[in-house]
Write an enzyme that holds these catalytic residues in place. Structure first.
Site, PDB file in Angstrom:
ATOM      1  N   GLY A   1       6.705   0.730   0.691  1.00 54.60           N
ATOM      2  CA  GLY A   1       5.868   1.457   1.646  1.00 54.60           C
ATOM      3  C   GLY A   1       5.935   2.961   1.471  1.00 54.60           C
ATOM      4  O   GLY A   1       6.748   3.501   0.719  1.00 54.60           O
ATOM      5  N   SER A   2       5.037   3.616   2.209  1.00 56.80           N
ATOM      6  CA  SER A   2       4.855   5.055   2.078  1.00 56.80           C
ATOM      7  C   SER A   2       6.072   5.816   2.577  1.00 56.80           C
ATOM      8  O   SER A   2       6.478   6.820   2.003  1.00 56.80           O
ATOM      9  CB  SER A   2       3.642   5.487   2.898  1.00 56.80           C
ATOM     10  OG  SER A   2       2.519   4.748   2.498  1.00 56.80           O
TER      11      SER A   2
ATOM     12  N   GLY B   1      13.101  -7.732   1.209  1.00 60.25           N
ATOM     13  CA  GLY B   1      14.520  -7.668   0.852  1.00 60.25           C
ATOM     14  C   GLY B   1      15.342  -6.882   1.854  1.00 60.25           C
ATOM     15  O   GLY B   1      16.546  -6.722   1.675  1.00 60.25           O
TER      16      GLY B   1
ATOM     17  N   GLY C   1      13.201   0.804   0.235  1.00 56.69           N
ATOM     18  CA  GLY C   1      12.252  -0.283   0.495  1.00 56.69           C
ATOM     19  C   GLY C   1      10.835   0.061   0.102  1.00 56.69           C
ATOM     20  O   GLY C   1      10.559   1.130  -0.454  1.00 56.69           O
TER      21      GLY C   1
ATOM     22  N   GLU D   1      14.828  -2.904  -5.394  1.00 58.08           N
ATOM     23  CA  GLU D   1      13.931  -4.028  -5.603  1.00 58.08           C
ATOM     24  C   GLU D   1      12.690  -3.491  -6.310  1.00 58.08           C
ATOM     25  O   GLU D   1      12.479  -3.705  -7.478  1.00 58.08           O
ATOM     26  CB  GLU D   1      13.597  -4.523  -4.200  1.00 58.08           C
ATOM     27  CG  GLU D   1      13.232  -5.924  -4.035  1.00 58.08           C
ATOM     28  CD  GLU D   1      12.863  -6.097  -2.563  1.00 58.08           C
ATOM     29  OE1 GLU D   1      13.615  -6.763  -1.861  1.00 58.08           O
ATOM     30  OE2 GLU D   1      11.829  -5.579  -2.141  1.00 58.08           O
TER      31      GLU D   1
HETATM   32  N1  COA Z   1       3.805  -1.189  16.215  1.00 60.85           N
HETATM   33  C1  COA Z   1       2.605  -1.442  15.654  1.00 60.85           C
HETATM   34  N2  COA Z   1       2.230  -0.955  14.453  1.00 60.85           N
HETATM   35  C2  COA Z   1       3.089  -0.133  13.825  1.00 60.85           C
HETATM   36  C3  COA Z   1       4.336   0.201  14.362  1.00 60.85           C
HETATM   37  C4  COA Z   1       4.690  -0.377  15.611  1.00 60.85           C
HETATM   38  N3  COA Z   1       5.865  -0.118  16.176  1.00 60.85           N
HETATM   39  N4  COA Z   1       4.961   1.034  13.498  1.00 60.85           N
HETATM   40  C5  COA Z   1       4.131   1.207  12.455  1.00 60.85           C
HETATM   41  N5  COA Z   1       3.011   0.509  12.650  1.00 60.85           N
HETATM   42  C6  COA Z   1       1.844   0.432  11.771  1.00 60.85           C
HETATM   43  C7  COA Z   1       1.366   1.795  11.318  1.00 60.85           C
HETATM   44  O1  COA Z   1       0.536   2.374  12.300  1.00 60.85           O
HETATM   45  C8  COA Z   1       0.609   1.440  10.066  1.00 60.85           C
HETATM   46  O2  COA Z   1      -0.640   0.879  10.435  1.00 60.85           O
HETATM   47  P1  COA Z   1      -1.944   1.093   9.523  1.00 60.85           P
HETATM   48  O3  COA Z   1      -1.650   0.357   8.244  1.00 60.85           O
HETATM   49  O4  COA Z   1      -3.022   0.438  10.349  1.00 60.85           O
HETATM   50  O5  COA Z   1      -2.070   2.566   9.373  1.00 60.85           O
HETATM   51  C9  COA Z   1       1.446   0.298   9.463  1.00 60.85           C
HETATM   52  O6  COA Z   1       2.245  -0.204  10.550  1.00 60.85           O
HETATM   53  C10 COA Z   1       2.349   0.736   8.330  1.00 60.85           C
HETATM   54  O7  COA Z   1       3.208   1.695   8.824  1.00 60.85           O
HETATM   55  P2  COA Z   1       3.521   3.046   8.072  1.00 60.85           P
HETATM   56  O8  COA Z   1       4.027   3.965   9.116  1.00 60.85           O
HETATM   57  O9  COA Z   1       2.361   3.508   7.257  1.00 60.85           O
HETATM   58  O10 COA Z   1       4.759   2.651   7.146  1.00 60.85           O
HETATM   59  P3  COA Z   1       4.923   1.908   5.749  1.00 60.85           P
HETATM   60  O11 COA Z   1       3.718   1.870   4.898  1.00 60.85           O
HETATM   61  O12 COA Z   1       6.128   2.538   5.170  1.00 60.85           O
HETATM   62  O13 COA Z   1       5.238   0.382   6.172  1.00 60.85           O
HETATM   63  C11 COA Z   1       6.484  -1.419   7.155  1.00 60.85           C
HETATM   64  C12 COA Z   1       6.180   0.099   7.135  1.00 60.85           C
HETATM   65  C13 COA Z   1       7.623  -1.661   8.155  1.00 60.85           C
HETATM   66  C14 COA Z   1       5.255  -2.203   7.556  1.00 60.85           C
HETATM   67  C15 COA Z   1       6.922  -1.841   5.717  1.00 60.85           C
HETATM   68  O14 COA Z   1       7.936  -0.991   5.251  1.00 60.85           O
HETATM   69  C16 COA Z   1       7.416  -3.283   5.684  1.00 60.85           C
HETATM   70  O15 COA Z   1       6.657  -4.223   5.614  1.00 60.85           O
HETATM   71  N6  COA Z   1       8.772  -3.470   5.747  1.00 60.85           N
HETATM   72  C17 COA Z   1       9.384  -4.781   5.798  1.00 60.85           C
HETATM   73  C18 COA Z   1       9.807  -5.262   4.450  1.00 60.85           C
HETATM   74  C19 COA Z   1      10.793  -4.364   3.789  1.00 60.85           C
HETATM   75  O16 COA Z   1      11.464  -3.552   4.407  1.00 60.85           O
HETATM   76  N7  COA Z   1      10.900  -4.491   2.501  1.00 60.85           N
HETATM   77  C20 COA Z   1      11.713  -3.620   1.696  1.00 60.85           C
HETATM   78  C21 COA Z   1      12.901  -4.300   1.191  1.00 60.85           C
HETATM   79  S1  COA Z   1      13.301  -3.706  -0.408  1.00 60.85           S
END
Ligand code: COA
Length: 502
Positions: free
Chosen positions: A264-265, A381, A262, A287
């Site tokens: 993200g980082s 996705g 997926g 994707e």
């Molecule tokens: N409650 C509140 N905030 C939360 C949290 C929770 N349980 N878990 C993580 N976060 C916050 C982090 O603190 C971070 O905040 P910041 O941007 O202010 O630092 C932010 O969410 C992003 O989290 P991070 O740990 O850096 O992970 P990420 O960059 O990998 O993103 C998602 C994680 C879930 C937001 C991202 O993967 C996403 O939008 N996923 C849904 C869509 C998806 O899965 N698409 C892929 C399909 S191919």
């Protein structure tokens, strides 16, 4: 220009972005190219934002996924969006969505094309798509993403092409554009391996529909992912341990199965961890192709990657696009309804790795709504893959916001992926294999293997109390969301003020 626009009559339709933007009327629906900052229509949306300084209007903005160039931010700030779908990842737009300033439809990314094809989403007035060329036989060659561009072009009344000369011309030949027939009149999609091609190298367009061509010269916005850290490296190690166990059990070989990872980082970092593993000759059916996929290519780990967009950091972008020939025969970009198609995901037997915001003790996953109400980005996705893949893996750090939030909670405050769609949970603490487990078995492995030590006792005591109430999925309903209400009231989910977490 003759090489980029190979139909003579179309060369006379070159216009400025402002002129093209002036054709758009209040209330129209626009289908913009763009998927996770890659291949987005750049100039016309910017001109629309400019136009909004002197004129009041609103449009519906449909895309593949999130846009780069701060376009979502600028369009949100300009107040020109009535409805946005199917995904975004911009902090300003996120705020406007959560403030109720614009409507956001959070869709499974494979669904958008179907709802446009069937007419459910109404007509598309303009498709505005970035391209690297238009061929003599009427194919629009997309740039670094396909997203929903093919369905937009197919169904829109008018098409505006943004011909971007900063995108490498060598992208031509990389895409495989296939459009299924209407539902109910459709045969199988004849794709049986990740490297097969079943369509055209571009999006077929009736030249008469091309109302204008806007010339641009701007690279995609680089991705915003942060590099792997100690916790994501730990998560990668746990995932690799899981894969090893699968190999030992005879369910996988060292070539694994086609991987989807997926956005993200975290997902990027976890993929990165495969570089130092024994797994090789890997395939990717995903994707977004992020930096890690190209690192794996460079380490000779990946045989072939199929995606719907290429989203890279600044450094990687320069490197990859000046050496595209090196990767060309190992890559394909497809429309998102094909990269995310349930039939293909199930047939290919993907190992899907997506990121969760929070997971509850029974394995329900929230990927979208912070504390149950505030939209983060959207489901993207992740649901297409989780429901249909071979093994649905969700990764998340066990805590967020310096430990104030536990990502493992008694009750997910919003559910995107139900317990039925979630196989493996990975945090930096360990992994929980939920396959074949009943809810009462799942709760134990999730708490003991995945929760942060600072929250384990709290989770154990919730679960023990819940057991006294009984049920297939025991809960104390009046306390189920108490962790989220405590967070709102005190700034932490912990029952006592936390000492600093390591
Ligand atoms: N409650 C509140 N905030 C939360 C949290 C929770 N349980 N878990 C993580 N976060 C916050 C982090 O603190 C971070 O905040 P910041 O941007 O202010 O630092 C932010 O969410 C992003 O989290 P991070 O740990 O850096 O992970 P990420 O960059 O990998 O993103 C998602 C994680 C879930 C937001 C991202 O993967 C996403 O939008 N996923 C849904 C869509 C998806 O899965 N698409 C892929 C399909 S191919």
């Amino acid at each position: 220009m003759n090489e980029r626009i190979r139909i003579e009559e179309l060369r006379s339709r070159i216009v400025g972005a402002d002129e093209a933007a002036s054709w758009i009327e209040d209330g129209m629906t626009l289908g913009l190219s763009g998927f996770t900052r890659a291949g987005d229509a750049k100039a016309v949306p910017m001109s629309l934002v400019e136009r909004a300084k002197t004129e009041s209007f609103k449009v519906n903005i449909f895309t593949g996924a999130s846009l780069g160039f701060d376009l979502d931010k600028m369009m949100a700030e300009a107040g020109i969006i009535h409805k946005r779908l199917p995904f975004q990842a911009d902090p300003v737009m996120r705020k406007e969505i959560n403030d109720g300033q614009l409507f956001f439809v959070d869709q499974h990314l494979s669904h958008t094309a179907e709802s446009i094809r069937s007419g459910v989403l109404g007509p598309i007035d303009y498709a505005i798509v970035e391209a690297v060329a238009i061929t003599e036989d009427g194919l629009i060659i997309p740039a670094t993403s396909v997203g929903n561009s093919s369905i937009f072009v197919e169904k829109a009344e008018n098409v505006i092409v943004e011909l971007n000369t900063a995108q490498p011309a060598e992208l031509e030949g990389l895409h495989d554009i296939y459009s299924p027939n209407d539902q109910g009149r459709r045969g199988p999609i004849m794709l049986t391996s990740v490297d097969e091609r079943i369509g055209d190298i571009g999006i077929r367009v009736d030249p008469a529909k091309v109302k204008g061509i806007v010339l641009t010269n701007a690279q995609d916005s680089p991705s915003t992912i942060v590099p792997p850290d100690a916790e994501t490296a730990q998560m990668a190690n746990h995932l690799i341990t899981f894969f090893r166990e699968e190999v030992k059990a005879g369910r996988l070989t060292n070539e694994l199965a086609p991987l989807q990872s997926g956005i993200g980082s975290i997902a990027n970092a976890v993929m990165h961890g495969l570089i130092d593993s024994e797994f090789e000759n890997l395939e990717v059916y995903s994707e977004v192709l992020q930096d890690a996929v190209f690192d794996l290519f460079d380490h000779g780990k990946i045989r072939f990657a199929s995606g719907c967009s290429i989203t890279l950091s600044e450094e990687k972008m320069t490197d990859i696009y000046s050496n595209l020939a090196k990767y060309r025969d190992k890559l394909v970009l497809r429309p998102q309804e094909i990269s995310n198609h349930p039939e293909l995901i199930r047939r290919l037997g993907l190992l899907s790795i997506n990121t969760a915001l929070e997971v509850d003790i029974y394995g329900n996953v929230n990927s979208t709504h912070v504390s149950g109400t505030k939209m983060m980005n959207g489901i993207g996705g992740s649901g297409d893959f989780a429901r249909n893949c071979r093994t649905a893996i969700f990764v998340t750090k066990s805590t967020a916001k310096n430990g104030a939030i536990s990502s493992i909670v008694p009750f997910a405050s919003h559910v995107d992926h139900t317990e039925h769609d979630v196989d493996i949970i990975v945090t930096e603490q360990g992994f929980a294999d939920l396959r074949g487990l009943a809810p009462r078995e799942r709760a134990l492995v999730i708490i003991e293997n995945c929760a942060h030590p600072a929250y384990i006792d709290q989770l154990r005591s919730y679960y023990e109390e819940a057991l006294t109430r009984g049920g297939q999925t025991p809960h104390i309903l009046e306390k189920a969301l108490s962790w989220h209400t405590r967070l709102a009231e005190t700034g932490t989910m912990r029952e006592e003020q936390p000492v600093s977490l390591s």
